[in-house]
Scaffold this motif. Sequence first.
Motif, PDB file in Angstrom:
ATOM      1  N   TYR A 150      59.814  -8.682  27.026  1.00 62.06           N
ATOM      2  CA  TYR A 150      60.558  -9.127  28.209  1.00 62.06           C
ATOM      3  C   TYR A 150      59.612  -9.850  29.169  1.00 62.06           C
ATOM      4  N   ASP A 151      60.184 -10.663  30.020  1.00 61.25           N
ATOM      5  CA  ASP A 151      59.368 -11.450  30.948  1.00 61.25           C
ATOM      6  C   ASP A 151      58.768 -10.606  32.059  1.00 61.25           C
ATOM      7  N   ARG A 152      59.184  -9.356  32.122  1.00 59.02           N
ATOM      8  CA  ARG A 152      58.625  -8.381  33.072  1.00 59.02           C
ATOM      9  C   ARG A 152      58.957  -6.998  32.536  1.00 59.02           C
ATOM     10  N   ASP A 153      58.563  -5.956  33.264  1.00 52.61           N
ATOM     11  CA  ASP A 153      58.913  -4.599  32.849  1.00 52.61           C
ATOM     12  C   ASP A 153      60.419  -4.526  32.608  1.00 52.61           C
ATOM     13  N   PRO A 154      60.849  -4.174  31.379  1.00 54.95           N
ATOM     14  CA  PRO A 154      62.286  -4.184  31.072  1.00 54.95           C
ATOM     15  C   PRO A 154      63.107  -3.211  31.910  1.00 54.95           C
ATOM     16  N   ARG A 155      62.444  -2.287  32.589  1.00 50.82           N
ATOM     17  CA  ARG A 155      63.180  -1.364  33.459  1.00 50.82           C
ATOM     18  C   ARG A 155      63.556  -2.000  34.791  1.00 50.82           C
ATOM     19  N   LEU A 156      62.988  -3.164  35.071  1.00 50.46           N
ATOM     20  CA  LEU A 156      63.285  -3.844  36.325  1.00 50.46           C
ATOM     21  C   LEU A 156      64.548  -4.682  36.205  1.00 50.46           C
ATOM     22  N   GLU A 157      65.292  -4.753  37.283  1.00 47.72           N
ATOM     23  CA  GLU A 157      66.516  -5.549  37.299  1.00 47.72           C
ATOM     24  C   GLU A 157      66.190  -7.025  37.072  1.00 47.72           C
ATOM     25  N   GLY A 158      66.986  -7.658  36.240  1.00 46.43           N
ATOM     26  CA  GLY A 158      66.798  -9.076  35.978  1.00 46.43           C
ATOM     27  C   GLY A 158      65.810  -9.395  34.880  1.00 46.43           C
ATOM     28  N   ALA A 159      65.238  -8.365  34.227  1.00 47.99           N
ATOM     29  CA  ALA A 159      64.294  -8.612  33.138  1.00 47.99           C
ATOM     30  C   ALA A 159      65.009  -9.308  31.975  1.00 47.99           C
ATOM     31  N   VAL A 160      64.368 -10.302  31.396  1.00 46.61           N
ATOM     32  CA  VAL A 160      64.977 -11.112  30.340  1.00 46.61           C
ATOM     33  C   VAL A 160      64.133 -11.013  29.072  1.00 46.61           C
ATOM     34  N   ARG A 161      64.785 -10.701  27.966  1.00 46.13           N
ATOM     35  CA  ARG A 161      64.099 -10.650  26.681  1.00 46.13           C
ATOM     36  C   ARG A 161      63.799 -12.071  26.194  1.00 46.13           C
ATOM     37  N   ILE A 162      62.618 -12.248  25.623  1.00 47.72           N
ATOM     38  CA  ILE A 162      62.209 -13.548  25.097  1.00 47.72           C
ATOM     39  C   ILE A 162      62.417 -13.530  23.586  1.00 47.72           C
ATOM     40  N   PRO A 163      63.330 -14.331  23.046  1.00 52.53           N
ATOM     41  CA  PRO A 163      63.651 -14.239  21.616  1.00 52.53           C
ATOM     42  C   PRO A 163      62.586 -14.803  20.687  1.00 52.53           C
ATOM     43  N   VAL A 164      61.916 -15.882  21.097  1.00 51.97           N
ATOM     44  CA  VAL A 164      60.914 -16.519  20.236  1.00 51.97           C
ATOM     45  C   VAL A 164      59.685 -16.859  21.070  1.00 51.97           C
ATOM     46  N   VAL A 165      58.514 -16.550  20.524  1.00 49.53           N
ATOM     47  CA  VAL A 165      57.245 -16.880  21.178  1.00 49.53           C
ATOM     48  C   VAL A 165      56.434 -17.739  20.220  1.00 49.53           C
ATOM     49  N   ARG A 166      55.987 -18.874  20.701  1.00 46.18           N
ATOM     50  CA  ARG A 166      55.152 -19.770  19.894  1.00 46.18           C
ATOM     51  C   ARG A 166      53.765 -19.853  20.536  1.00 46.18           C
ATOM     52  N   GLY A 167      52.929 -18.915  20.179  1.00 50.09           N
ATOM     53  CA  GLY A 167      51.586 -18.862  20.743  1.00 50.09           C
ATOM     54  C   GLY A 167      51.492 -17.820  21.840  1.00 50.09           C
ATOM     55  N   VAL A 168      50.579 -16.865  21.690  1.00 49.37           N
ATOM     56  CA  VAL A 168      50.397 -15.807  22.690  1.00 49.37           C
ATOM     57  C   VAL A 168      49.406 -16.304  23.729  1.00 49.37           C
ATOM     58  N   THR A 169      49.940 -16.793  24.829  1.00 48.34           N
ATOM     59  CA  THR A 169      49.146 -17.375  25.906  1.00 48.34           C
ATOM     60  C   THR A 169      48.818 -16.319  26.962  1.00 48.34           C
ATOM     61  N   PRO A 170      47.914 -16.636  27.901  1.00 45.48           N
ATOM     62  CA  PRO A 170      47.674 -15.697  29.004  1.00 45.48           C
ATOM     63  C   PRO A 170      48.953 -15.358  29.764  1.00 45.48           C
ATOM     64  N   GLU A 171      49.875 -16.305  29.859  1.00 47.94           N
ATOM     65  CA  GLU A 171      51.143 -16.049  30.553  1.00 47.94           C
ATOM     66  C   GLU A 171      51.975 -15.020  29.797  1.00 47.94           C
ATOM     67  N   ILE A 172      51.935 -15.083  28.467  1.00 47.14           N
ATOM     68  CA  ILE A 172      52.646 -14.093  27.651  1.00 47.14           C
ATOM     69  C   ILE A 172      52.000 -12.723  27.816  1.00 47.14           C
ATOM     70  N   HIS A 173      50.684 -12.667  27.793  1.00 47.61           N
ATOM     71  CA  HIS A 173      49.987 -11.391  27.989  1.00 47.61           C
ATOM     72  C   HIS A 173      50.341 -10.768  29.341  1.00 47.61           C
ATOM     73  N   ALA A 174      50.528 -11.598  30.349  1.00 49.22           N
ATOM     74  CA  ALA A 174      50.829 -11.092  31.691  1.00 49.22           C
ATOM     75  C   ALA A 174      52.173 -10.387  31.746  1.00 49.22           C
ATOM     76  N   MET A 175      53.045 -10.659  30.777  1.00 47.79           N
ATOM     77  CA  MET A 175      54.349 -10.019  30.755  1.00 47.79           C
ATOM     78  C   MET A 175      54.291  -8.597  30.191  1.00 47.79           C
ATOM     79  N   ALA A 176      53.204  -8.246  29.525  1.00 46.18           N
ATOM     80  CA  ALA A 176      53.133  -6.988  28.786  1.00 46.18           C
ATOM     81  C   ALA A 176      52.815  -5.814  29.698  1.00 46.18           C
ATOM     82  N   THR A 177      53.291  -4.657  29.296  1.00 50.33           N
ATOM     83  CA  THR A 177      52.906  -3.400  29.928  1.00 50.33           C
ATOM     84  C   THR A 177      52.122  -2.610  28.911  1.00 50.33           C
TER      85      THR A 177
END
Length: 381
Positions: free
Chosen positions: A187-214
């Motif tokens: 998810y683009d943020r902690d999935p427990r937070l309101e408005g969190a959106v699941r990302i269906p496809v990722v093409r390359g694990v960038t620093p921005e993608i890492h920042a979404m992780a918990t």
Amino acid sequence: MSIDRLPQLTDAAETPRLVIKVGSALLVGKDGEPRRAWLTLLVAEIAAARARGQDVIVVSSGAIALGARKLGLARGGRGSLADAQAAAAVGQIALAGLWAELLAAHGLIAAQVLLTLEDLEDRRRYLNVTATLGTLLAAGAVPVINENDTVATEEIRFGDNDRLAARVGQAAGASAVLLLSDIDGLYDRDPRLEGAVRIPVVRGVTPEIHAMATGGSSSGLGSGGMTSKLQAAEIAGLAGIALAIIDGRPESPIAAALGAERGTLFCPPARSGRKARARKAWLGGKLRMKGSVTVDAGAAAALARGSSLLAAGVKAVEGSFLRGDAIAVLGPDGAVVARGLSEYDAAECAALMGHPSTEHEALLGYAPRSALIHRDQLVML
């Protein structure tokens, strides 16, 4: 072939060899007992995959959790390293027996394989694992793999089966790795937070993608979290292997997630040169480096163009390493830009750094090698 949609993971033509990772929270209930009904349905899915022509390798957590209950250990056996090792020794027997029993009901043979970090970090042992898995699959067995937690220590262990699954995928030449989790993707943020959106496809694990992780596991049973899953996706991607995260909690979880295309699929980048890719994938997936060298902007740019690393562009040397050891290459900002096998030991690197090749023989007292890290022994990250 290129895997870019979740349903392709059940297509034998697109995914002839699949690694399926099962987490502790899915396999073991809160009472410390195996979730037999759920696992029975998962094994039926594995049998169906085999019937349609797919090789399947299982990476199964759960030994520590199962053993902890039998021994009466607190905190699920994770109160200390000694507790975890003792729990694993007892639980591994129960775990292997469970898989063997349920697979046998479909006429399939289970093969237990216990690995440590060094089995996949050392090149010779890695190739031995590759050969063993190939033989087992050719004989029709289903390898059931876990980290050998009974002998692994904090210094020489994966610590989670997400990264282990990706490394096994590399060693086995798998087409894809499927992580069954207690969450249905990234998810683009902690999935427990309101408005969190699941990302269906990722093409390359960038620093921005890492920042979404918990980092933490929501179940409290497992040792991984989304961070370890992203690291697994990076390891898999270096070998041209797709990796997917799906919700493993429903019954028949693979059919449920892939049929609805609900999860996150990490698509591998295009790679060229299969032989080079295999070795560089192993090198890029290594989790332990013996040291590092820091390079200037010019050297970093040259590496990005496919050049070898020359000592003239090195600004600092850290660690105690020998020739042939894996070391990290840091850019001017301190970020890791590459990994490679050093042609010199640390002391020689320190003596050569900043000096052009024409001065190396005088500094070393013998004919120098062509580079500090040759491009054939280097992988960009």
